[in-house]
Write a protein that holds these residues in place. Sequence first.
Motif, PDB file in Angstrom:
ATOM      1  N   GLY A  96      51.448  38.686  25.693  1.00 23.39           N
ATOM      2  CA  GLY A  96      52.139  39.189  23.934  1.00 23.39           C
ATOM      3  C   GLY A  96      52.824  39.968  24.809  1.00 23.39           C
ATOM      4  N   GLN A  97      53.510  41.083  23.083  1.00 23.82           N
ATOM      5  CA  GLN A  97      53.621  42.545  23.476  1.00 23.82           C
ATOM      6  C   GLN A  97      52.727  43.344  22.698  1.00 23.82           C
ATOM      7  OE1 GLN A  97      58.297  43.565  22.110  1.00 23.82           O
ATOM      8  NE2 GLN A  97      56.960  43.480  20.236  1.00 23.82           N
ATOM      9  N   TRP A  98      52.590  44.316  24.031  1.00 23.61           N
ATOM     10  CA  TRP A  98      51.782  45.418  23.763  1.00 23.61           C
ATOM     11  C   TRP A  98      52.263  47.418  24.397  1.00 23.61           C
ATOM     12  CZ3 TRP A  98      48.178  43.220  20.781  1.00 23.61           C
ATOM     13  CH2 TRP A  98      47.211  43.830  19.949  1.00 23.61           C
ATOM     14  N   GLU A  99      51.237  47.427  23.363  1.00 21.01           N
ATOM     15  CA  GLU A  99      51.507  49.368  23.941  1.00 21.01           C
ATOM     16  C   GLU A  99      50.611  48.868  25.754  1.00 21.01           C
ATOM     17  OE1 GLU A  99      51.253  52.324  20.495  1.00 21.01           O
ATOM     18  OE2 GLU A  99      49.753  50.118  20.517  1.00 21.01           O
ATOM     19  N   SER A 100      51.366  49.827  26.883  1.00 22.15           N
ATOM     20  CA  SER A 100      51.064  49.709  27.717  1.00 22.15           C
ATOM     21  C   SER A 100      49.773  50.695  28.142  1.00 22.15           C
ATOM     22  CB  SER A 100      51.807  51.020  29.041  1.00 22.15           C
ATOM     23  OG  SER A 100      52.502  52.294  29.217  1.00 22.15           O
ATOM     24  N   PRO A 101      48.761  50.544  29.195  1.00 18.28           N
ATOM     25  CA  PRO A 101      47.925  50.982  29.105  1.00 18.28           C
ATOM     26  C   PRO A 101      47.699  52.927  29.507  1.00 18.28           C
ATOM     27  CG  PRO A 101      47.554  48.829  30.802  1.00 18.28           C
ATOM     28  CD  PRO A 101      48.852  49.450  29.966  1.00 18.28           C
ATOM     29  N   LEU A 102      49.005  53.075  30.201  1.00 17.53           N
ATOM     30  CA  LEU A 102      49.126  54.606  30.011  1.00 17.53           C
ATOM     31  C   LEU A 102      49.334  55.075  29.105  1.00 17.53           C
ATOM     32  CD1 LEU A 102      49.421  57.006  32.588  1.00 17.53           C
ATOM     33  CD2 LEU A 102      52.337  55.912  31.618  1.00 17.53           C
ATOM     34  N   ARG A 103      49.839  54.375  27.624  1.00 18.45           N
ATOM     35  CA  ARG A 103      49.708  55.440  26.400  1.00 18.45           C
ATOM     36  C   ARG A 103      48.761  55.179  25.542  1.00 18.45           C
ATOM     37  NH1 ARG A 103      53.424  55.691  22.108  1.00 18.45           N
ATOM     38  NH2 ARG A 103      52.440  55.421  20.093  1.00 18.45           N
ATOM     39  N   PHE A 104      47.207  54.393  25.925  1.00 15.76           N
ATOM     40  CA  PHE A 104      46.172  54.746  25.851  1.00 15.76           C
ATOM     41  C   PHE A 104      45.598  55.816  26.439  1.00 15.76           C
ATOM     42  CE2 PHE A 104      46.518  51.222  24.575  1.00 15.76           C
ATOM     43  CZ  PHE A 104      45.952  50.282  23.781  1.00 15.76           C
ATOM     44  N   VAL A 105      45.926  56.718  27.337  1.00 16.16           N
ATOM     45  CA  VAL A 105      45.277  57.922  28.352  1.00 16.16           C
ATOM     46  C   VAL A 105      46.421  59.105  27.329  1.00 16.16           C
ATOM     47  CG1 VAL A 105      45.549  59.144  30.108  1.00 16.16           C
ATOM     48  CG2 VAL A 105      44.897  57.094  30.160  1.00 16.16           C
ATOM     49  N   SER A 106      48.111  58.732  27.611  1.00 15.12           N
ATOM     50  CA  SER A 106      48.589  59.876  27.161  1.00 15.12           C
ATOM     51  C   SER A 106      48.784  60.463  25.341  1.00 15.12           C
ATOM     52  CB  SER A 106      50.432  59.878  27.487  1.00 15.12           C
ATOM     53  OG  SER A 106      50.680  58.112  27.076  1.00 15.12           O
ATOM     54  N   VAL A 107      48.542  59.025  24.681  1.00 15.48           N
ATOM     55  CA  VAL A 107      48.971  59.588  23.108  1.00 15.48           C
ATOM     56  C   VAL A 107      47.981  58.798  22.692  1.00 15.48           C
ATOM     57  CG1 VAL A 107      50.166  58.525  21.653  1.00 15.48           C
ATOM     58  CG2 VAL A 107      51.382  58.889  24.094  1.00 15.48           C
ATOM     59  N   TYR A 108      47.252  58.530  21.960  1.00 17.24           N
ATOM     60  CA  TYR A 108      46.378  58.108  21.798  1.00 17.24           C
ATOM     61  C   TYR A 108      44.438  59.414  21.694  1.00 17.24           C
ATOM     62  CZ  TYR A 108      49.050  54.442  19.700  1.00 17.24           C
ATOM     63  OH  TYR A 108      49.546  53.113  18.928  1.00 17.24           O
ATOM     64  N   ALA A 109      44.577  58.940  23.152  1.00 17.64           N
ATOM     65  CA  ALA A 109      42.703  59.878  23.290  1.00 17.64           C
ATOM     66  C   ALA A 109      43.222  61.085  22.836  1.00 17.64           C
ATOM     67  CB  ALA A 109      43.200  59.766  24.419  1.00 17.64           C
ATOM     68  N   VAL A 110      44.284  61.942  23.240  1.00 14.03           N
ATOM     69  CA  VAL A 110      44.665  62.983  22.948  1.00 14.03           C
ATOM     70  C   VAL A 110      46.189  63.565  22.153  1.00 14.03           C
ATOM     71  CG1 VAL A 110      44.087  63.441  25.366  1.00 14.03           C
ATOM     72  CG2 VAL A 110      46.571  63.013  25.099  1.00 14.03           C
ATOM     73  N   ASP A 111      46.951  63.105  21.411  1.00 12.84           N
ATOM     74  CA  ASP A 111      47.671  63.864  20.545  1.00 12.84           C
ATOM     75  C   ASP A 111      46.972  63.360  18.901  1.00 12.84           C
ATOM     76  OD1 ASP A 111      49.508  63.402  19.073  1.00 12.84           O
ATOM     77  OD2 ASP A 111      51.142  62.377  20.498  1.00 12.84           O
TER      78      ASP A 111
END
Length: 210
Positions: A96-111
């Motif tokens: 489907g349509q989903w956030e890329s794996p890189l986003r889980f590193v660069s945004v959710y964990a540290v922002d």
Amino acid sequence: MPVLAQAQASNGAIEGFIKADVEHVSASGENAPPGQMRVSNNLSVLGFRSTEDLGGGLSAFAQIETNVKIDTGDGPFGGRNTAIGLRGGLGEVLLGQWESPLRFVSVYAVDPFTAGIFASNSIMGNGFATAANGVAPASFDRRQPNLIQYALPERSGFGGRLAYAPSEEKTATRAPDFLSGMLKYEQGPLFLAYGFEQHREYFAAGTRDM
């Protein structure tokens, strides 16, 4: 060979949240416009989620998630993480349509802000995009349509994701596709992660952006 994915679930949930603020923004300089007050929607979401137990530790899931723009009211239905998939002891796979794996590193964990005027994708990077291959090519902070994603089962603090989007926008001169992945270790206050993303032929034939 076509593959049909279908889920009919008996366990469903409706979830969501609203985040907004009032801002005063201004610019300086000779031809700068006057400052203004505005109401900004900082990521308001409505989601419909369902699961079905298939037995043997395997379950099917489906999700439709949409933006709720309380400041303007616009935004496409199902424009956020929307997919169908399977979960089990070997991990999770979705289509489907989903956030890329890189986003889980660069945004959710540290922002701590995730979205809004103070978010990382507003201050650095090339901005967030929900876009197919070759659309908004400069953005590495993206929600990717036409995605196949596999997530490892999280064990002893370790986890990871791998995703691929095929070249559905193929032309006579370009075949743009997308590859992204991440590995992480999280234990108590310690968080370590590595992520990568590759856009192939997003700008022109033969190009590869990482």
